[in-house]
Design a protein around this motif. Structure first.
Motif, PDB file in Angstrom:
ATOM      1  N   PRO A  10       0.787  -1.236   0.000  1.00  0.00           N
ATOM      2  CA  PRO A  10       0.000   0.000   0.000  1.00  0.00           C
ATOM      3  C   PRO A  10       0.818   1.284   0.000  1.00  0.00           C
ATOM      4  O   PRO A  10       0.303   2.342  -0.384  1.00  0.00           O
ATOM      5  CB  PRO A  10      -0.820  -0.128   1.297  1.00  0.00           C
ATOM      6  CG  PRO A  10      -0.908  -1.599   1.544  1.00  0.00           C
ATOM      7  CD  PRO A  10       0.397  -2.165   1.072  1.00  0.00           C
ATOM      8  N   SER A  15       0.090   1.902  -8.132  1.00  0.00           N
ATOM      9  CA  SER A  15      -0.912   1.005  -7.578  1.00  0.00           C
ATOM     10  C   SER A  15      -1.056  -0.274  -8.391  1.00  0.00           C
ATOM     11  O   SER A  15      -0.566  -0.385  -9.526  1.00  0.00           O
ATOM     12  CB  SER A  15      -2.266   1.720  -7.524  1.00  0.00           C
ATOM     13  OG  SER A  15      -2.763   1.934  -8.839  1.00  0.00           O
ATOM     14  N   LYS A  47      -3.849 -10.868   3.987  1.00  0.00           N
ATOM     15  CA  LYS A  47      -4.148  -9.444   3.827  1.00  0.00           C
ATOM     16  C   LYS A  47      -3.542  -8.906   2.540  1.00  0.00           C
ATOM     17  O   LYS A  47      -4.190  -8.170   1.784  1.00  0.00           O
ATOM     18  CB  LYS A  47      -3.600  -8.665   5.031  1.00  0.00           C
ATOM     19  CG  LYS A  47      -3.863  -7.166   4.964  1.00  0.00           C
ATOM     20  CD  LYS A  47      -3.285  -6.464   6.198  1.00  0.00           C
ATOM     21  CE  LYS A  47      -3.486  -4.956   6.115  1.00  0.00           C
ATOM     22  NZ  LYS A  47      -2.871  -4.275   7.279  1.00  0.00           N
ATOM     23  N   ARG A  48      -2.294  -9.285   2.258  1.00  0.00           N
ATOM     24  CA  ARG A  48      -1.656  -8.818   1.023  1.00  0.00           C
ATOM     25  C   ARG A  48      -2.394  -9.383  -0.200  1.00  0.00           C
ATOM     26  O   ARG A  48      -2.590  -8.677  -1.189  1.00  0.00           O
ATOM     27  CB  ARG A  48      -0.181  -9.211   1.022  1.00  0.00           C
ATOM     28  CG  ARG A  48       0.613  -8.832  -0.237  1.00  0.00           C
ATOM     29  CD  ARG A  48       0.557  -7.323  -0.555  1.00  0.00           C
ATOM     30  NE  ARG A  48       0.877  -6.483   0.566  1.00  0.00           N
ATOM     31  CZ  ARG A  48       2.112  -6.141   0.946  1.00  0.00           C
ATOM     32  NH1 ARG A  48       3.146  -6.583   0.252  1.00  0.00           N
ATOM     33  NH2 ARG A  48       2.299  -5.352   1.977  1.00  0.00           N
ATOM     34  N   ASP A  50      -5.551 -10.110  -0.391  1.00  0.00           N
ATOM     35  CA  ASP A  50      -6.814  -9.383  -0.510  1.00  0.00           C
ATOM     36  C   ASP A  50      -6.601  -7.983  -1.080  1.00  0.00           C
ATOM     37  O   ASP A  50      -7.420  -7.497  -1.882  1.00  0.00           O
ATOM     38  CB  ASP A  50      -7.499  -9.287   0.856  1.00  0.00           C
ATOM     39  CG  ASP A  50      -8.032 -10.631   1.340  1.00  0.00           C
ATOM     40  OD1 ASP A  50      -8.177 -11.544   0.505  1.00  0.00           O
ATOM     41  OD2 ASP A  50      -8.283 -10.756   2.561  1.00  0.00           O
ATOM     42  N   GLU A  51      -5.500  -7.336  -0.684  1.00  0.00           N
ATOM     43  CA  GLU A  51      -5.204  -5.995  -1.204  1.00  0.00           C
ATOM     44  C   GLU A  51      -5.007  -6.031  -2.714  1.00  0.00           C
ATOM     45  O   GLU A  51      -5.450  -5.126  -3.436  1.00  0.00           O
ATOM     46  CB  GLU A  51      -3.951  -5.443  -0.518  1.00  0.00           C
ATOM     47  CG  GLU A  51      -4.149  -5.091   0.948  1.00  0.00           C
ATOM     48  CD  GLU A  51      -2.835  -4.890   1.688  1.00  0.00           C
ATOM     49  OE1 GLU A  51      -2.867  -4.296   2.781  1.00  0.00           O
ATOM     50  OE2 GLU A  51      -1.768  -5.324   1.187  1.00  0.00           O
TER      51      GLU A  51
END
Length: 400
Positions: A10, A15, A47-48, A50-51
């Motif tokens: 993030p 992006s 989490k990564r 999902d990001e």
């Protein structure tokens, strides 16, 4: 090839959505915030993932699980760090990520003296100036045996260069050379760097190579059991630095590693920029000889500024510089065809457009040095064009 894009999480100014718009098919990432030597938590891996999925792509390859200096020297807490590395590997496999890139460079990762050197057309790029580097070694780091490592003419030139540096230049040089892994917040002060170098006193290339083999003997069976592949990145630049040995700089180096732990899970990250800084490396021939074990390709180019070895160089655009990128891509496309014919599930070779010059809007974005949006988009587009042309059914046939 499978076109990937490196994303630093993030905090990255480029992006995942940018990567998708550039044409990337998947993401290369890592948990840079987890301290080296600790196992990656399952929750952080998810989490990564999902990001990345939130913007439509998948985390397909890890770059990198850092290998600690304790592991490289087989000292200190190396056994605990090795156990954590294995745990991270298993957890990544359980999460469906099957390929992990790593490096075994002691103390310093890729090393540059300038992270945003301005080219004649106003672009910015990374550069390794040999004279500046020697000036740092002799006059800022003050490594006791440094002078013996360089020709007298280079020592004299470095002395003159250092005398002309102001304090801002000296500070920037120290900061750039002491930078840690890309994406990490680690780095070395001069005193910390001296301490890190002291750990390698008396450890030559043969000993470091033996330590690499010992590491692989432990982690490759774990990768095999999980159906995963490991791929070692080469030295950057591909020669000894600050008295430290480098052991993945040539085809012979890679061959020794692959033969010592002979498994399909033990493979190569073929970085054309790192290996291309040596004029004696024939990159297309190296790909032909190492092809079955190349799991990942970093495609970038460097312009060698002097014919000497070692030399000064800077990061060029992907189709410029010292490497014949068309010949390189042709060898990779040929290897993919061989894999398809052999029925290999991994017939598509992972690649990413490595590094890139800051151009156009990159100049104000402030992305990670070497990882701009538009500079890499340009590289990916050029490389994709070469690959598409070489793989086209009409390639090699004379026009009607």
């Amino acid at each position: 090839m499978r076109h990937l894009w490196r994303w630093f999480g993030p905090v990255d100014k480029v992006s995942v959505r940018d990567a998708a718009q550039a044409g990337a098919e998947g993401i290369v990432s890592a948990l840079h915030h987890v301290p080296t030597g600790e196992a990656w938590p399952v929750a952080e891996i998810r989490k990564r993932q999902d990001e990345i999925r939130a913007d439509g792509l998948e985390w397909e390859l890890v770059e990198s699980i850092p290998v600690s200096e304790d592991i490289k020297t087989l000292s200190g807490d190396w056994k605990a760090h090795l156990a954590a590395w294995k745990t991270s590997l298993v957890r990544l496999g359980e999460a469906g990520i099957g390929t992990v890139c790593y490096n075994f460079m002691p103390v310093l990762d890729w090393t540059r003296t300038d992270l945003r050197w301005e080219t004649p057309d106003g672009a910015r790029t990374m550069r390794f100036d040999l004279t500046d580097f020697v000036a740092f070694d002799l006059h800022l780091l003050r490594r006791p045996t440094a002078e013996a490592d360089y020709p007298a003419a280079l020592v004299e030139a470095a002395g003159r260069r250092f005398s002309a540096m102001d304090e801002a230049k000296k500070a920037a040089l120290s900061r750039n050379i002491g930078a840690g892994l890309p994406g990490s917040t680690d780095g070395y002060s001069l005193d910390e760097l001296r301490g890190a170098l002291a750990r390698y006193a008396g450890l030559d290339a043969d000993r470091l190579r033996a330590n690499l083999v010992a590491f692989l003997a432990e982690v490759v069976p774990v990768a095999e059991a999980a159906g995963m592949r490991l791929c070692a990145h080469g030295d950057d630049p591909p020669w000894p630095l600050l008295g430290l040995p480098r052991i993945l700089s040539t085809e012979a180096d890679y061959r020794a590693m692959l033969d010592a732990v002979d498994s399909p899970a033990n493979g190569v990250t073929f970085c054309t920029g790192s290996l291309g800084a040596r004029p004696d490396n024939d990159l297309p021939a190296m790909i032909r000889h190492l092809a079955p074990r190349i799991h990942f390709a970093h495609l970038r180019n460097v312009a060698r500024e002097t014919p000497d070895f070692p030399c000064s160089f800077h990061e060029a655009h992907h189709l410029e510089g010292a490497t014949d990128m068309v010949a390189v891509v042709a060898e990779l496309v040929a290897e993919e065809a061989r894999r398809r014919a052999a029925g290999r599930d991994d017939h598509r070779i992972f690649m990413r457009p490595d590094h890139g010059q800051e151009i156009l809007d990159d100049l104000t974005r402030g992305a990670q040095p070497g990882y701009p949006a538009i500079g890499r988009l340009r590289g990916l587009a050029e490389l994709r064009g070469i690959e598409r042309a070489l793989a086209h059914p009409s390639h090699g046939r004379a026009p009607a």
